[in-house]
Design a protein around this motif. Structure first.
Motif, short mmCIF file in Angstrom:
data_model
loop_
_atom_site.label_atom_id
_atom_site.label_comp_id
_atom_site.label_asym_id
_atom_site.label_seq_id
_atom_site.Cartn_x
_atom_site.Cartn_y
_atom_site.Cartn_z
N ARG A 22 0.82 -1.20 0.00
CA ARG A 22 0.00 0.00 0.00
C ARG A 22 0.86 1.26 0.00
O ARG A 22 2.02 1.23 0.41
CB ARG A 22 -0.89 -0.02 1.25
CG ARG A 22 -1.89 1.11 1.29
CD ARG A 22 -2.84 0.98 2.44
NE ARG A 22 -2.14 0.69 3.67
CZ ARG A 22 -2.71 0.67 4.86
NH1 ARG A 22 -3.99 0.90 4.97
NH2 ARG A 22 -2.01 0.40 5.93
N GLY A 23 0.25 2.35 -0.46
CA GLY A 23 0.91 3.65 -0.44
C GLY A 23 2.19 3.63 -1.26
O GLY A 23 2.23 3.06 -2.34
N ALA A 24 3.24 4.22 -0.71
CA ALA A 24 4.50 4.31 -1.44
C ALA A 24 5.12 2.94 -1.69
O ALA A 24 5.99 2.79 -2.54
CB ALA A 24 5.49 5.19 -0.67
N GLN A 25 4.65 1.92 -0.94
CA GLN A 25 5.21 0.57 -1.10
C GLN A 25 4.48 -0.24 -2.18
O GLN A 25 4.85 -1.36 -2.48
CB GLN A 25 5.12 -0.21 0.22
CG GLN A 25 6.36 -0.13 1.08
CD GLN A 25 6.62 1.26 1.59
OE1 GLN A 25 5.72 1.89 2.11
NE2 GLN A 25 7.83 1.76 1.40
N THR A 26 3.40 0.33 -2.74
CA THR A 26 2.59 -0.42 -3.70
C THR A 26 3.44 -0.95 -4.86
O THR A 26 4.31 -0.25 -5.38
CB THR A 26 1.47 0.47 -4.28
OG1 THR A 26 0.78 1.05 -3.20
CG2 THR A 26 0.51 -0.34 -5.14
N MET A 27 3.18 -2.19 -5.20
CA MET A 27 3.92 -2.83 -6.30
C MET A 27 2.97 -3.71 -7.09
O MET A 27 1.97 -4.17 -6.55
CB MET A 27 4.97 -3.78 -5.72
CG MET A 27 6.22 -3.16 -5.23
SD MET A 27 7.21 -4.47 -4.50
CE MET A 27 8.07 -5.04 -5.94
N VAL A 28 3.33 -3.97 -8.34
CA VAL A 28 2.62 -4.99 -9.11
C VAL A 28 3.52 -6.22 -9.11
O VAL A 28 4.63 -6.17 -9.63
CB VAL A 28 2.35 -4.51 -10.55
CG1 VAL A 28 1.83 -5.66 -11.40
CG2 VAL A 28 1.36 -3.36 -10.55
N ILE A 29 3.05 -7.28 -8.47
CA ILE A 29 3.88 -8.49 -8.37
C ILE A 29 3.04 -9.76 -8.42
O ILE A 29 1.85 -9.73 -8.15
CB ILE A 29 4.75 -8.54 -7.08
CG1 ILE A 29 3.94 -8.13 -5.86
CG2 ILE A 29 6.00 -7.74 -7.20
CD1 ILE A 29 4.69 -8.40 -4.56
N PRO A 30 3.67 -10.89 -8.74
CA PRO A 30 2.99 -12.18 -8.64
C PRO A 30 2.69 -12.49 -7.17
O PRO A 30 3.26 -11.87 -6.28
CB PRO A 30 4.01 -13.17 -9.20
CG PRO A 30 4.99 -12.36 -9.96
CD PRO A 30 5.04 -11.04 -9.28
#
Lengths: 677, 169
Positions: free
Chosen positions: A172-180
């Protein structure tokens, strides 16, 4: 007559014709409003905020998520909007790994293009780029999260269009990533390698995995004979890399370029597509005669094959056993060329030029490796070939056309239309209608299977029997169709599936294209190609006839089977470990493993496990039996499945499980001198 | 048998929610109540039984800070670090407990899996500042000495429980 409604865009009156949103109308008015997260075939996400426009009386709205109304007066180019766009792009750049010159997406990157378009010469914000690891575990794709703008295009195409959902937003927030899932690598999850994520990715966050270096190395090695095969869809798209319109056929220039790059022989995958038509049609006729495994599914598309293997194992036997044209070519090249040239198999290097990222995965499947040597050594995408031509400094458009080598360079139109959704079906029909009636037909076109719809149905009566066909592109559509077949709502005899919308012309290895118009033009190019060739039916290909008489023997015969057919296996979607439920206390133990994959779960593995544990308790075997649940034994069609020691028991009942446990534990109990009365 | 009992509970939770993907959050809450965290293989199982991709479940589980994918201690200590508690010295409290339990440097859970120490941004109990919650129990106006005493009491109780249960065996 219905009066048309108008909307005012930058002081121009523009008619509203059923556009879903303001953005579509603005683009119709020939204003290229920038966007990152908008694709007409996907749901509206509204995340990038680049399509902000000013509507009188409302203020700033995102054009992609605003329904047009006739009273609207829209401005797309105010000072405020221009400033805002710049800030948005600068913020994206501040979060972005700015290694542009060495990025594979350089020159086709939308972020780069936008920064240039908006005249951004300096990023005013402090760089927040993170140093995240690059995932190059997949044979098809490279994922570099440092270049992700979180537009979500990949997430939506994977779940909405392909119904796979291998990647998603996490954290979430600044840590948001698109990952498997669970932060695993792409090759450990249910990704089918279609690469549509990379096709829509605006930046270099998802890109096809390059094999250019390996190919150069083979070309520079004097001991190797390097042969190329070119897939049908490549010839109508490669020109785009060099500024030509989509759909312009450049076969002659491609052959010339490959020869200039150092390839010894240049062949055509359309030749083995012709071969596929004969093998696959005869397989189909046999299945119809025996009423066995109908519908027959095509097997040319490796993403589709993996999709069936992991989601619909009960339909694996419906897949045609034919290898894809790429793999048929590889097998033939290694077998025939090696003996013709008196060379070892490992000294013939087969390089495919494909519109596809999944073909890279297919070439590495263990089924297509013999004695440690792959039938197809390297797979280049259309994009990669473009890059090699650029690297060699060839003026592609000005090359003198050359012709393919014989015999594997000679094809009919039927082999060329394989590059397009509906093409395989049409090619099969061209063969079947003659084969079943024993009569030559004048006309060869079957326009009923052509079109743009993701699911198309056609029926055809040949020799008094009606055949029903379905042509599907996009795996989400394939899932819909297979569910209908499963529920008995629909019946088909033959189903063609291509994972990419529109078929191979829309593959992820093709030059980057922004709109569906490019794909339409490529399709048109493919059918024009067919019309320009002298022969249109695979059975008329004289080199195919010769191949059967000299090498393969009969269609569907032993030799043909060995070289041209394959088998498939069920596979897990995710690599994971089992879950220990009842560990034994002793050193020597018997392992009992109950499958809890979807198939087995639905067939009652929960009750079975419960009864097994009860039984172990009653028989007091807890100290020598380990019981665990695991998520898939890859035999879902035969569930519930359990493993006792080394033995896998299909369709397991409580009694069968008890018997097996009794048998396996017997030895232990005796050796330990225990009485199990 | 404990593992099996828990696993059967997960099956029950999924069934009770009608295997409905839109019930994902309540399902995860119930699963976490059972395990004190969300084990990876259970999440995969939940995804499979709801017919949604595991990546989606992972996304939801990592979005909400109440969910955790790391095993937590039997006693979850949350120290409030909202404005009022902060002013009243909550960080000193945190330091005391962190030192006492040999935690810190990213380590939140003690090796014996008895304690997990976290901060939260506001418990809404500003009148009781500094506030601390252990599992469901709220402690107000906590001093370092009192916090240490509470922890010692738990440790003694647990040791007693351990020796009792080993004697029964």
């Amino acid at each position: 007559m219905k009066e048309s409604l108008y909307i005012t865009i930058d002081n121009n009156e523009i008619p509203i014709d059923n556009e879903k949103n303001l953005l579509e109308i603005i683009r119709k008015a020939k204003i290229d409003l920038p966007t990152f997260c908008y694709h007409s075939e996907l749901s509206v996400y509204g995340a990038c905020r680049l399509c902000m426009v000013e509507v009188d009386g409302i203020g700033l709205v995102s054009a992609c998520s605003t329904t047009p109304a006739s009273w609207m007066k829209v401005k797309t180019n105010t000072e405020e909007i221009r400033d805002m766009r710049k800030i948005i792009v600068e913020l994206l750049l501040a979060n972005h790994s700015q290694t542009c010159p060495t990025c594979p997406k350089s020159a086709t990157c939308q972020l780069q293009a936008l920064a240039r378009r908006l005249g951004i010469t300096k990023v005013r914000f402090k760089s927040q780029a993170r140093d995240l690891p690059i995932d190059d575990s997949s044979p098809s794709l490279v994922r570099d999260a440092n270049k992700c703008t979180l537009c979500g295009d990949c997430v939506r195409i994977c779940s909405e269009i392909q119904s796979v959902g291998a990647i998603d937003f996490a954290y979430r927030g600044a840590q948001t990533m698109v990952i498997p899932s669970f932060g695993k690598d792409l090759n450990e999850v249910e990704c089918v390698n279609c690469g549509q994520c990379a096709r829509v990715c605006p930046t270099g966050a998802l890109t096809p995995k390059p094999e250019v270096d390996q190919v150069w190395k083979a070309l520079h090695n004097p001991r190797k004979v390097v042969v190329a095969q070119i897939a049908p869809a490549v010839r109508v798209a490669l020109g785009e890399v060099f500024g030509l319109e989509p759909g312009v056929t450049m076969s002659g220039q491609i052959v010339a370029a490959l020869r200039a790059l150092g390839f010894d022989k240049v062949f055509d995958t359309s030749f083995t597509a012709d071969l596929t038509v004969l093998e696959e049609s005869n397989e189909f006729v046999k299945r119809i005669e025996n009423n066995n495994n109908i519908p027959q599914f095509t097997s040319c598309c490796p993403a589709w094959v993996k999709f069936v293997e992991q989601y619909y194992p009960e339909y694996i036997r419906h897949l045609s056993t034919c290898r894809s044209p790429q793999q048929m070519f590889g097998a033939l090249a290694k077998e025939i060329l090696a003996s013709d040239l008196g060379m070892e198999r490992e000294d013939i290097v087969v390089v495919s030029i494909m519109p596809c990222t999944a073909k890279k995965f297919e070439a590495k499947r263990p089924e297509f490796t013999r004695d440690g040597i792959s039938d197809v050594d390297h797979v280049l995408t259309t994009q990669e070939l473009g890059r090699m031509i650029e690297e060699a400094g060839l003026h592609f458009r000005e090359l003198e056309p050359e012709s393919f080598h014989l015999p594997f360079g000679f094809k009919t139109g039927a082999g060329v239309i394989f590059g397009n959704s509906g093409g395989v079906s049409e090619a099969v029909l061209r063969y079947l209608t003659e084969k079943l009636t024993g009569q030559k037909r004048e006309n060869y076109e079957f326009t009923s299977v052509r079109g743009e719809e993701g699911i198309r149905e056609a029926s055809l009566t040949v020799n008094g029997r009606e055949f029903s066909l379905a042509v599907v592109s996009g795996l989400g559509n394939a899932r819909k169709l297979i569910e209908k077949v499963k529920s008995g709502e629909a019946h088909y005899d033959f189903v063609e599936v291509m994972a990419c919308p529109g078929g191979c012309v829309g593959g992820a290895g093709q030059p980057v294209f922004a709109n569906m118009e490019a794909m339409r033009k490529r399709t048109k190019g493919i059918y024009e190609n067919d019309r320009m060739l002298q022969l249109h039916k695979s059975q008329d290909n004289p080199y195919i006839t010769e191949l059967y008489s000299k090498v393969l023997g009969e269609v569907g015969g032993d030799k043909a089977h060995k070289l041209l057919h394959t088998s498939y296996h069920t596979r897990k979607r995710i690599t994971d470990e089992g879950m220990m439920l009842s560990p034994s206390s002793g050193e020597h133990s018997v392992e009992v493993n109950v499958c809890f994959g979807t198939g087995c779960f639905l067939k009652g593995s929960q009750r079975l496990l419960h009864n097994i544990l009860e039984y172990i308790k009653v028989r007091d075997l807890g100290s020598i039996v380990d019981v665990s649940a695991s998520f898939c034994f890859e035999k879902c069609d035969k569930g519930p499945v359990i493993r006792v020691g080394e033995n896998i028991i299909d369709g397991c009942t409580v009694e069968m499980a008890q018997e097996a446990i009794e048998r396996e534990t017997g030895g232990f109990l005796q050796s330990e001198g225990r009485d199990h009365g | 048998m404990e593992t099996m009992r828990k696993f059967e509970r997960v099956c029950e939770i999924v069934d009770r929610n009608g295997r409905n993907p839109s019930r994902l959050i309540p399902i995860l809450q119930a699963v976490q109540a059972e395990y004190r965290y969300l084990p990876e293989e259970i999440l995969t199982f939940v995804a499979t039984s709801l017919g949604i991709p595991p990546a989606r479940v992972f996304g939801v589980a990592t979005f909400y800070s109440l969910f955790t994918l790391k095993p937590k201690g039997k006693y979850l200590i949350r120290i409030c670090n909202g404005t009022a508690c902060h002013v009243k010295g909550s960080m000193g409290l945190y330091k005391t407990l962190s030192d006492k339990l040999n935690l810190g440097d990213g380590r939140e859970t003690s090796d014996d899996m008895l304690f997990t120490l976290e901060t939260v941004n506001c418990l809404g109990a500003c009148g009781l500042a500094p506030a601390m919650v252990i599992n469901e129990e709220v402690f107000g106006q906590v001093t370092s000495q009192r916090a240490a005493a509470i922890i010692d009491e738990i440790i003694t109780r647990e040791a007693q429980y351990e020796s009792d249960s080993s004697r029964i065996e």
